[in-house]
Design an enzyme around this catalytic site. Structure first.
Site, PDB file in Angstrom:
ATOM      1  N   ALA A  37      41.193  46.828  35.409  1.00 20.91           N
ATOM      2  CA  ALA A  37      41.415  46.504  36.984  1.00 20.91           C
ATOM      3  C   ALA A  37      42.045  45.499  37.821  1.00 20.91           C
ATOM      4  O   ALA A  37      42.098  44.507  36.953  1.00 20.91           O
ATOM      5  CB  ALA A  37      40.232  47.482  37.741  1.00 20.91           C
TER       6      ALA A  37
ATOM      7  N   GLU B 252      32.407  45.593  32.009  1.00 24.04           N
ATOM      8  CA  GLU B 252      32.034  45.640  33.708  1.00 24.04           C
ATOM      9  C   GLU B 252      30.772  44.424  34.228  1.00 24.04           C
ATOM     10  O   GLU B 252      31.140  44.050  35.324  1.00 24.04           O
ATOM     11  CB  GLU B 252      32.377  46.394  34.804  1.00 24.04           C
TER      12      GLU B 252
ATOM     13  N   GLU C  21      38.723  53.576  30.741  1.00 28.32           N
ATOM     14  CA  GLU C  21      38.381  54.506  31.112  1.00 28.32           C
ATOM     15  C   GLU C  21      39.138  55.844  31.301  1.00 28.32           C
ATOM     16  O   GLU C  21      38.898  56.455  31.234  1.00 28.32           O
ATOM     17  CB  GLU C  21      37.256  54.065  32.566  1.00 28.32           C
TER      18      GLU C  21
ATOM     19  N   GLY D  64      38.390  49.572  33.411  1.00 25.36           N
ATOM     20  CA  GLY D  64      39.692  51.064  33.243  1.00 25.36           C
ATOM     21  C   GLY D  64      40.327  51.564  32.648  1.00 25.36           C
ATOM     22  O   GLY D  64      41.015  53.243  32.650  1.00 25.36           O
TER      23      GLY D  64
END
Length: 474
Positions: A63, A125, A105, A102
């Site tokens: 992210a 994370e 993901e 992310g």
């Protein structure tokens, strides 16, 4: 379409290409661009399969951390991934470099994952006080099973392509030269029926593993009982075995937002930013790193540097002639004319007078060293710091007096080392020894054992009044 995401067709394959240097972070422009490119590919009647890849040295490395703590901007990442997963046309993700947080993901939301050799993937994370908040705790266990997902997510460990393939995270490792070639080769294999695709979220829920959950919880209580996010990640992963995907995603999101509002998240992100470029001397024009150094005397650090010198492009000599600077072990001197002198000392000896322009403070066991300017001047200090960085040392620059020595003296005889460090951090900042207040925090965390999740003693003493992104970057 946004400038950082592009779409083009190659024969009957639609290529979605992310180009958001330096690490293709998932900022709002990338998220919007992915949805627009996906819509374009789905509307292209000539396209039978889509591929998702990234330019530069890496796939999506996570992210955009600069957005943390700010109001969310649509589209959110879970929405983007849901659209990718629901695509009626197969979507192949081609990974290289790293696919982290992310980024992984996003790949999990695609229908097949291929990677170049050397690729590493992970969901780190928890190291920022968070948990995967875009389906990682629900989709990863459907591929790996509960026990591997628990280990990977609660530790934040990265795995190489071979391990990821064995765990079921990847479907294929390609020997292609580029991500685009790997993507196209894999897409063609899908088109001719040689490679099946699947929607991760539609896979059966992983089998419950209560003993694995109990063992993981026990390990967390033993190793990091003070941390918040690893325990929340455990809860989310455990839920993947008993909740339908949509309910599991909603549960994960609630836990993610709990972590986001936790003070630990703010402290860990502050520490993350503090470690980004502590070797930078502010307001110094870009100067080249020194490339010829002498190592004079005996010091444990020297053997480490000798192993790294050739790869760093730095010549390391045992004689002071013809070099740009001398690193002096305790008790050694350099009389070679105008050669820059760098005295190596321990934090305990850093307050003693030395005949040198720079001081390299090396703790006995630490993740970083401190380079103190005693009169060399900022450009020379920067040139040395860049050389040490090239030699793979984590370097923090300071001036006038060693920050480490000041902090360590404050701890001596104190009943509460944490409170002593916080008081000393304010004094160090007031004295102007640190180029950035975050440098004080980094040294205390890496060398003196200050709890990372608290962000550092100066951060705590000032109640985190400054945002990490504004204070900690040069």
């Amino acid at each position: 379409m946004t400038a950082c995401v592009h779409y083009q067709r190659q024969d009957d394959i639609g290529v979605i290409r992310i180009d958001n240097p330096p690490v293709n972070a998932l900022g709002q422009a990338v998220r919007s661009g992915l949805l627009e490119a996906l819509e374009q590919g789905l509307a292209d009647d000539a396209v039978r399969v889509l591929v998702l890849m990234a330019e530069g040295r890496t796939f999506i490395a996570g992210a955009d951390i600069r957005e943390f703590g700010k109001p969310p901007r649509s589209p959110l990442l879970p929405e983007v991934i849901a659209h990718l997963e629901a695509s009626p046309k197969p979507v192949v993700a081609a990974l290289h470099g790293t696919a982290l947080g992310g980024g992984l993901e996003v790949a999990l939301g695609c229908h097949l994952r291929v990677a170049l050799p050397g690729t590493r993937v992970g969901l780190p994370e928890v190291k920022l006080g968070l948990l995967p908040g875009a389906g990682g705790t629900q989709r990863l266990p459907r591929l790996t099973g509960i026990a591997p997902a628990l280990e990977l997510i609660t530790s934040g460990r990265l795995v190489d392509a071979e391990e990821a393939l064995a765990l079921g995270i990847l479907d294929r490792i390609s020997e292609a030269e580029t991500p685009l070639e790997a993507a196209l080769d894999t897409a063609r294999a899908v088109l001719v029926g040689d490679l099946p695709t699947r929607r991760t979220g539609e896979l059966p829920a992983p089998a419950a593993k209560p003993q694995a959950v109990a063992d993981c919880r026990q390990a967390l209580e033993r190793d990091c009982p003070e941390l918040y996010s690893p325990f929340r990640a455990l809860e989310a992963i455990e839920a993947s075995s008993r909740l339908p995907l949509e309910e599991g995603l909603a549960f994960e999101r609630r836990l993610f937002l709990d972590c986001m509002s936790s003070p630990q998240r703010a402290g860990l992100i502050h520490a993350f930013f503090a470690a980004r470029a502590p070797h930078r001397v502010p307001e110094v024009e870009d100067v080249p790193a020194l490339t010829r150094l002498a190592l004079l005397g005996d010091h444990p650090l020297f053997e480490t540097l000798r192993h790294r010198g050739e790869r760093a492009g730095i010549t390391l000599s045992e004689k002071p002639e013809g070099v740009e600077a001398c690193l002096l072990a305790p008790g050694r001197q350099c009389t070679a004319g105008e050669t820059l002198r760098i005295a190596i000392v321990s934090p305990e000896a850093a307050n003693r007078a030395v005949d040198a322009e720079l001081l390299l403070v090396v703790p006995a066991e630490a993740g970083c060293v401190e380079l103190v300017d005693l009169g060399a001047g900022p450009p020379h200090q920067q040139a040395v710091a860049k050389a040490l960085k090239a030699l793979r040392l984590s370097v923090v620059v300071s001036r006038g007096e060693s920050i480490l020595a000041c902090l360590q003296r404050a701890m001596e005889g104190s009943e509460s080392s944490r409170e002593a460090l916080e008081r000393a951090a304010l004094e160090v900042a007031e004295a102007g020894l640190a180029y950035r207040h975050s440098d004080i925090d980094l040294l205390a965390i890496e060398a003196l054992g200050y709890p990372r999740h608290l962000g550092g003693p100066h951060y705590q003493a000032t109640a985190g009044a400054s945002t990490p992104s504004s204070e900690s970057t040069p």
